[in-house]
Design a protein around this motif. Structure first.
Motif, PDB file in Angstrom:
ATOM      1  N   ASP A  71     -39.207  11.558  31.725  1.00 18.70           N
ATOM      2  CA  ASP A  71     -37.817  11.219  32.029  1.00 18.70           C
ATOM      3  C   ASP A  71     -37.677  10.489  33.357  1.00 18.70           C
ATOM      4  O   ASP A  71     -36.674   9.806  33.588  1.00 18.70           O
ATOM      5  N   ASN A  72     -38.667  10.630  34.240  1.00 21.32           N
ATOM      6  CA  ASN A  72     -38.646   9.928  35.517  1.00 21.32           C
ATOM      7  C   ASN A  72     -39.126   8.498  35.284  1.00 21.32           C
ATOM      8  O   ASN A  72     -40.266   8.139  35.550  1.00 21.32           O
ATOM      9  N   ARG A  79     -34.814   4.982  24.796  1.00 20.38           N
ATOM     10  CA  ARG A  79     -34.398   4.705  23.425  1.00 20.38           C
ATOM     11  C   ARG A  79     -33.959   5.954  22.659  1.00 20.38           C
ATOM     12  O   ARG A  79     -33.301   5.854  21.647  1.00 20.38           O
ATOM     13  N   ASN A  80     -34.358   7.133  23.117  1.00 18.76           N
ATOM     14  CA  ASN A  80     -34.088   8.362  22.346  1.00 18.76           C
ATOM     15  C   ASN A  80     -33.436   9.455  23.194  1.00 18.76           C
ATOM     16  O   ASN A  80     -34.073  10.438  23.529  1.00 18.76           O
TER      17      ASN A  80
END
Length: 274
Positions: A71-72, A79-80
């Motif tokens: 996530d970093n 995209r998700n």
């Protein structure tokens, strides 16, 4: 009325016994990819699995797991799900910087989180693709992890290959085999792209961009199936999970040849030639 748990019932002792029968040895250095739910009902959860792995490896062994925090990253690539473009600048400005002590791992299951939080565990420095390790060679495994080498020559993966480490797939398939990514770095002229993340520097938080190899695991399941036919892979079972145990260096060497033949060269317009 709640649904009763399904088995098999797994305990620390039963998991350790079955890991040994599956080929794991005292003193091994092993990179484990895992799925807790595949085992059945584990008495004590992920912490029990970690304890059982360490029981088998003993004081001379080393347990390594991915501790990724994807996530970093640049929100422009999400995209998700995707996020609105109007948010991107603020996300880049406020993303918490990577901290090996506190940043949670994501997308790799709960067993790596149990390893990361175990007393004595150490973790490598990459803000997206870190590894956590416990045991005799743990500090050596995580000692260098360059910002522009997610899973390449200056990452724990290359060190594990040099150490003659093994890979244990515990209830997961070859599509989870991170070791194959090291082969991508060893291909001739692998494609590269900018990679961005938040880190802590001596001057404070910094949003940083580096150039790195583009990672692509889309064909790893097929690659793994070919590898299992051609090279030694020990099959076993722990609880309800199928295990696969093999040499990390062997997997990387096979993947170098297979990927070079399969992916071919990059055309100037970005397409991959057959």
């Amino acid at each position: 009325m709640s649904t009763p748990p399904t088995g098999p019932l797994c305990t620390r002792d039963s998991i350790a016994t079955q890991l040994g029968a599956a080929g794991l040895r005292r003193g091994d250095t092993v990179l484990v990819h895992s799925s807790l739910s595949s085992l059945g009902w584990v008495c004590g959860g992920a912490a029990t699995v970690v304890s059982a792995l360490l029981d088998v490896l003993g004081e001379a062994g080393t347990l390594v797991t991915p501790a990724q925090s994807a996530d970093n990253s640049d929100p422009a690539s999400w995209r998700n799900p995707p996020v609105p473009e109007s948010w991107w600048a603020e996300i880049r400005a406020s993303m918490p910087p990577y901290d090996p002590r506190t940043t949670p791992s994501t997308g790799v299951g709960v067993i790596p989180e149990a390893v990361r939080n175990r007393p004595g565990a150490v973790r490598s420095a990459h803000p997206q693709t870190s590894f956590a390790a416990i045991g005799a060679r743990a500090a050596e495994v995580v000692a260098e992890h360059a910002l522009d080498s997610q899973l390449g020559e200056r990452s724990p993966l290359a060190r594990l290959a040099a150490m003659d480490a093994r890979v244990l797939l515990l209830g997961v398939g070859f599509d989870s085999c991170t070791a194959f990514h090291l082969a991508e770095y060893r291909l001739p002229a692998p494609p590269e792209a900018d990679n961005s993340f938040a880190i802590t520097t001596p001057r404070g938080r910094s949003w940083t961009t580096v150039r790195d190899v583009v990672l692509d695991d889309g064909d790893f399941a097929e690659l793994g199936a070919a590898f299992a036919v051609a090279r030694p892979v020990e099959l076993g079972r722990v609880g309800g999970a199928v295990t696969r145990l093999f040499s990390l260096a062997d997997a990387v060497a096979f993947a170098e040849v297979w990927l070079a033949a399969r992916r071919g060269r990059n055309d100037v317009d970005g397409r991959v030639a057959p």
